[in-house]
Design a protein around this motif. Structure first.
Motif, PDB file in Angstrom:
ATOM      1  N   PHE A 124       0.817  -1.211   0.000  1.00 19.82           N
ATOM      2  CA  PHE A 124       0.000   0.000   0.000  1.00 19.82           C
ATOM      3  C   PHE A 124       0.853   1.264   0.000  1.00 19.82           C
ATOM      4  O   PHE A 124       0.460   2.283   0.544  1.00 19.82           O
ATOM      5  CB  PHE A 124      -0.972   0.026   1.196  1.00 19.82           C
ATOM      6  CG  PHE A 124      -2.121  -0.911   1.067  1.00 19.82           C
ATOM      7  CD1 PHE A 124      -3.318  -0.509   0.522  1.00 19.82           C
ATOM      8  CD2 PHE A 124      -2.000  -2.226   1.498  1.00 19.82           C
ATOM      9  CE1 PHE A 124      -4.380  -1.386   0.415  1.00 19.82           C
ATOM     10  CE2 PHE A 124      -3.064  -3.110   1.398  1.00 19.82           C
ATOM     11  CZ  PHE A 124      -4.259  -2.686   0.844  1.00 19.82           C
ATOM     12  N   LYS A 125       2.025   1.212  -0.622  1.00 18.17           N
ATOM     13  CA  LYS A 125       2.909   2.376  -0.674  1.00 18.17           C
ATOM     14  C   LYS A 125       2.944   2.943  -2.083  1.00 18.17           C
ATOM     15  O   LYS A 125       3.079   2.216  -3.053  1.00 18.17           O
ATOM     16  CB  LYS A 125       4.339   2.011  -0.248  1.00 18.17           C
ATOM     17  CG  LYS A 125       4.476   1.766   1.224  1.00 18.17           C
ATOM     18  CD  LYS A 125       4.246   3.048   1.996  1.00 18.17           C
ATOM     19  CE  LYS A 125       4.205   2.789   3.476  1.00 18.17           C
ATOM     20  NZ  LYS A 125       3.533   3.844   4.204  1.00 18.17           N
ATOM     21  N   SER A 126       2.858   4.272  -2.169  1.00 14.73           N
ATOM     22  CA  SER A 126       2.953   4.947  -3.462  1.00 14.73           C
ATOM     23  C   SER A 126       4.416   5.265  -3.755  1.00 14.73           C
ATOM     24  O   SER A 126       5.280   5.141  -2.876  1.00 14.73           O
ATOM     25  CB  SER A 126       2.144   6.245  -3.438  1.00 14.73           C
ATOM     26  OG  SER A 126       2.784   7.216  -2.621  1.00 14.73           O
ATOM     27  N   SER A 127       4.686   5.699  -4.960  1.00  9.75           N
ATOM     28  CA  SER A 127       6.056   6.064  -5.340  1.00  9.75           C
ATOM     29  C   SER A 127       6.555   7.270  -4.558  1.00  9.75           C
ATOM     30  O   SER A 127       7.754   7.481  -4.439  1.00  9.75           O
ATOM     31  CB  SER A 127       6.125   6.355  -6.841  1.00  9.75           C
ATOM     32  OG  SER A 127       5.277   7.446  -7.148  1.00  9.75           O
ATOM     33  N   THR A 128       5.648   8.054  -3.996  1.00  8.31           N
ATOM     34  CA  THR A 128       6.027   9.224  -3.204  1.00  8.31           C
ATOM     35  C   THR A 128       6.143   8.898  -1.718  1.00  8.31           C
ATOM     36  O   THR A 128       6.464   9.760  -0.921  1.00  8.31           O
ATOM     37  CB  THR A 128       4.995  10.357  -3.397  1.00  8.31           C
ATOM     38  OG1 THR A 128       3.711   9.875  -2.998  1.00  8.31           O
ATOM     39  CG2 THR A 128       4.960  10.849  -4.829  1.00  8.31           C
ATOM     40  N   GLY A 129       5.843   7.619  -1.348  1.00  7.62           N
ATOM     41  CA  GLY A 129       5.957   7.202   0.045  1.00  7.62           C
ATOM     42  C   GLY A 129       4.665   7.285   0.833  1.00  7.62           C
ATOM     43  O   GLY A 129       4.603   6.858   1.981  1.00  7.62           O
ATOM     44  N   TYR A 130       3.620   7.835   0.231  1.00  6.49           N
ATOM     45  CA  TYR A 130       2.333   7.929   0.920  1.00  6.49           C
ATOM     46  C   TYR A 130       1.595   6.601   0.859  1.00  6.49           C
ATOM     47  O   TYR A 130       1.863   5.762   0.008  1.00  6.49           O
ATOM     48  CB  TYR A 130       1.465   9.036   0.317  1.00  6.49           C
ATOM     49  CG  TYR A 130       1.962  10.420   0.652  1.00  6.49           C
ATOM     50  CD1 TYR A 130       1.633  11.021   1.864  1.00  6.49           C
ATOM     51  CD2 TYR A 130       2.772  11.117  -0.231  1.00  6.49           C
ATOM     52  CE1 TYR A 130       2.102  12.285   2.177  1.00  6.49           C
ATOM     53  CE2 TYR A 130       3.247  12.382   0.072  1.00  6.49           C
ATOM     54  CZ  TYR A 130       2.907  12.958   1.285  1.00  6.49           C
ATOM     55  OH  TYR A 130       3.370  14.201   1.591  1.00  6.49           O
ATOM     56  N   THR A 131       0.622   6.437   1.738  1.00  3.64           N
ATOM     57  CA  THR A 131      -0.175   5.221   1.780  1.00  3.64           C
ATOM     58  C   THR A 131      -1.292   5.282   0.748  1.00  3.64           C
ATOM     59  O   THR A 131      -2.043   6.258   0.695  1.00  3.64           O
ATOM     60  CB  THR A 131      -0.786   5.030   3.184  1.00  3.64           C
ATOM     61  OG1 THR A 131       0.284   4.976   4.129  1.00  3.64           O
ATOM     62  CG2 THR A 131      -1.596   3.756   3.271  1.00  3.64           C
ATOM     63  N   LEU A 132      -1.376   4.235  -0.077  1.00  2.00           N
ATOM     64  CA  LEU A 132      -2.448   4.138  -1.067  1.00  2.00           C
ATOM     65  C   LEU A 132      -3.741   3.764  -0.367  1.00  2.00           C
ATOM     66  O   LEU A 132      -3.745   2.919   0.539  1.00  2.00           O
ATOM     67  CB  LEU A 132      -2.102   3.080  -2.116  1.00  2.00           C
ATOM     68  CG  LEU A 132      -0.888   3.381  -2.988  1.00  2.00           C
ATOM     69  CD1 LEU A 132      -0.465   2.134  -3.748  1.00  2.00           C
ATOM     70  CD2 LEU A 132      -1.193   4.519  -3.943  1.00  2.00           C
TER      71      LEU A 132
END
Length: 134
Positions: free
Chosen positions: A52-60
Motif C-alpha cells: 500500500f505504498k505509493s512512489s512518493t511514500g504515501y499510503t495508497l
C-alpha cells in the motif's frame, strides 16, 4: 466606509483590518479541467502496491488515491472524476508515457484494493472523462 475597504481588499487580495482582526483574503484559484484516459491498478501489480505504498511514500487508499504525471497534475491535487474525489499521490512509467492513450491524453490511474473493485469502478465511468483538478 468599512464595507468599501473590505470590498477593495477582496478585489486586490490585500490584508485588511476588520473588527480588530487582521484577515487576508485570497482569490480562489480556479479548478483546471482536463480530458484524460482513465485506468486503474490494484494490489500486487508491483512490490510497492502490495505494501500500500505509493512512489512518493504515501499510503495508497482504495478508491481514494490515484497515480498521475506530476508535470500535468501536481502531487497533492484532488482529481474529481465523475463527482468522486481522488488524491494524486502516485505515478508510474506507463502513466508518464501516456501508454493507455497512445501518447495523446494524460492518464489518471485510480487505485483499488482488488482487480474486481477496479474493473467494477472503471465499468461505471467513461474511458475518456473530463476531470477537475483542484
Amino acid at each position: 466606509m468599512k464595507k468599501l475597504i473590505i470590498a477593495l481588499a477582496m478585489l486586490f487580495s490585500i490584508p485588511t483590518l476588520a473588527s480588530n482582526v487582521m484577515i487576508e483574503i485570497q482569490p480562489k484559484k480556479p479548478a483546471k479541467k482536463l480530458k484524460v484516459r482513465l485506468t486503474a491498478y490494484w494490489i500486487g501489480q508491483d512490490p510497492d502496491t502490495s505494501k500500500f505504498k505509493s512512489s512518493t511514500g504515501y499510503t495508497l487508499k482504495s478508491g481514494k488515491t490515484c497515480a498521475v504525471d506530476p508535470r500535468i497534475i501536481p502531487y497533492g491535487s484532488t482529481v474529481v472524476v465523475e463527482g468522486k474525489e481522488f488524491k494524486a499521490i502516485d505515478t508510474g512509467t506507463a502513466v508518464i508515457a501516456k501508454k493507455a492513450s497512445h501518447g495523446k491524453l494524460p492518464v489518471v490511474d485510480l487505485f483499488y484494493k482488488t482487480e474486481r473493485q477496479a474493473m467494477v469502478a472503471l465499468g461505471n465511468m467513461p474511458m475518456h472523462p473530463w476531470v477537475e483538478v483542484k
